[in-house]
Write a protein that holds these residues in place. Structure first.
Motif, mmCIF file in Angstrom:
data_model
loop_
_atom_site.group_PDB
_atom_site.id
_atom_site.type_symbol
_atom_site.label_atom_id
_atom_site.label_comp_id
_atom_site.label_asym_id
_atom_site.label_seq_id
_atom_site.Cartn_x
_atom_site.Cartn_y
_atom_site.Cartn_z
ATOM 1 N N SER A 1 8.310 -9.134 -2.321
ATOM 2 C CA SER A 1 9.371 -9.962 -2.637
ATOM 3 C C SER A 1 9.518 -9.781 -4.229
ATOM 4 N N ARG A 2 8.610 -8.763 -4.918
ATOM 5 C CA ARG A 2 8.703 -8.488 -6.086
ATOM 6 C C ARG A 2 8.549 -6.997 -6.323
ATOM 7 N N VAL A 3 9.283 -6.144 -7.074
ATOM 8 C CA VAL A 3 8.951 -4.745 -7.364
ATOM 9 C C VAL A 3 9.174 -4.608 -8.733
ATOM 10 N N VAL A 4 7.994 -3.805 -9.249
ATOM 11 C CA VAL A 4 8.386 -3.335 -10.653
ATOM 12 C C VAL A 4 7.931 -1.682 -10.498
ATOM 13 N N LYS B 1 11.896 2.524 -1.869
ATOM 14 C CA LYS B 1 11.875 2.203 -0.330
ATOM 15 C C LYS B 1 10.923 2.765 0.300
ATOM 16 N N PRO B 2 10.642 4.165 0.159
ATOM 17 C CA PRO B 2 9.890 4.798 1.356
ATOM 18 C C PRO B 2 8.219 4.349 0.716
ATOM 19 N N ILE B 3 7.970 3.985 -0.289
ATOM 20 C CA ILE B 3 6.670 3.459 -0.416
ATOM 21 C C ILE B 3 6.537 1.805 -0.093
ATOM 22 N N GLN B 4 7.478 1.198 -0.015
ATOM 23 C CA GLN B 4 7.546 0.001 0.565
ATOM 24 C C GLN B 4 7.401 0.062 2.018
ATOM 25 N N ASP B 5 7.996 0.981 2.793
ATOM 26 C CA ASP B 5 7.899 1.137 4.038
ATOM 27 C C ASP B 5 6.657 1.534 4.377
ATOM 28 N N GLN C 1 2.738 -7.110 7.228
ATOM 29 C CA GLN C 1 3.142 -7.211 8.475
ATOM 30 C C GLN C 1 4.581 -6.678 8.453
ATOM 31 N N ASP C 2 5.289 -7.132 7.349
ATOM 32 C CA ASP C 2 6.826 -6.348 7.358
ATOM 33 C C ASP C 2 7.179 -6.109 5.938
ATOM 34 N N ASP C 3 7.872 -5.160 5.650
ATOM 35 C CA ASP C 3 7.971 -4.895 4.326
ATOM 36 C C ASP C 3 9.037 -5.942 3.794
ATOM 37 N N GLU C 4 9.622 -6.766 4.216
ATOM 38 C CA GLU C 4 10.252 -7.985 3.925
ATOM 39 C C GLU C 4 9.465 -8.843 2.956
ATOM 40 N N GLU D 1 -0.098 -11.622 5.596
ATOM 41 C CA GLU D 1 1.350 -12.550 6.155
ATOM 42 C C GLU D 1 1.824 -12.898 4.769
ATOM 43 N N GLU D 2 1.217 -13.085 3.702
ATOM 44 C CA GLU D 2 1.630 -13.505 2.552
ATOM 45 C C GLU D 2 2.797 -12.764 1.744
ATOM 46 N N GLN D 3 3.522 -13.187 0.856
ATOM 47 C CA GLN D 3 4.338 -12.765 0.044
ATOM 48 C C GLN D 3 3.722 -11.724 -0.994
ATOM 49 N N VAL D 4 4.047 -10.424 -1.404
ATOM 50 C CA VAL D 4 3.251 -9.566 -2.201
ATOM 51 C C VAL D 4 4.290 -9.221 -3.178
ATOM 52 N N SER D 5 3.535 -8.683 -4.356
ATOM 53 C CA SER D 5 4.146 -7.909 -5.389
ATOM 54 C C SER D 5 3.823 -6.261 -5.403
ATOM 55 N N LEU D 6 4.689 -5.506 -5.807
ATOM 56 C CA LEU D 6 4.378 -4.277 -5.681
ATOM 57 C C LEU D 6 4.746 -3.847 -6.922
ATOM 58 N N THR D 7 3.770 -2.810 -7.716
ATOM 59 C CA THR D 7 3.913 -2.223 -8.971
ATOM 60 C C THR D 7 3.683 -0.920 -8.893
ATOM 61 N N ILE D 8 4.695 -0.206 -9.199
ATOM 62 C CA ILE D 8 4.578 1.430 -8.870
ATOM 63 C C ILE D 8 4.536 2.200 -10.382
ATOM 64 N N TYR D 9 3.580 2.844 -10.610
ATOM 65 C CA TYR D 9 3.689 3.750 -11.775
ATOM 66 C C TYR D 9 3.603 5.179 -11.430
ATOM 67 N N ASP D 10 4.607 5.830 -11.880
ATOM 68 C CA ASP D 10 4.892 7.217 -11.670
ATOM 69 C C ASP D 10 4.780 8.110 -12.705
#
Length: 124
Positions: free
Chosen positions: A98-101, A80-84, A92-95, A56-65
């Motif tokens: 709160s941070r994407v790198v 966006k497809p990765i967030q979804d 619980q919700d992709d909202e 339920e917490e805010q999370v940060s997403l880091t993507i290395y391609d």
């Protein structure tokens, strides 16, 4: 980190997993996006047990391609497809993301890596 079925039902952040294959963009067909999201969800199950509750917490997403060639599309279109795909198993919700790198590592001669590694720290 291997899954321990006897652990708590809450996700222990940070989590890291790799998704093999080429990420799809928002412009891909609906079927291609769904296939990619399923691939991301399956990869996440290697580090998050199915019995865990989504955070339920805010999370940060880091993507290395790590593309196999330099002809890939714009990196911003794969986010966006990765967030979804993080919903419903990780958040619980992709909202809540709160941070994407996102960073792309262009291939060097002789290397042939093709994966997207995803790191999800709870806080940054």
């Amino acid at each position: 980190m291997p899954i321990d079925e006897d652990e708590d039902v809450e996700i222990s952040f940070p989590i890291t997993f790799a998704v093999l294959g080429t990420p799809v963009s928002l412009q891909a067909s609906a079927q291609s996006r769904e296939d990619w999201k399923q691939r991301v969800r399956e990869a996440s199950r290697t580090v998050v047990a199915e019995h865990c509750w989504a955070s339920e917490e805010q999370v940060s997403l880091t993507i290395y391609d790590f593309p196999t060639d330099a002809t890939g599309g714009d990196i911003d279109n794969i986010i966006k497809p990765i967030q979804d795909a993080m919903h419903p198993q990780i958040v619980q919700d992709d909202e809540q993301i709160s941070r994407v790198v996102a960073q792309r590592f262009t291939p060097h001669e002789g290397e042939n890596l093709q994966s997207t590694q995803i790191w999800l720290p709870r806080r940054w």
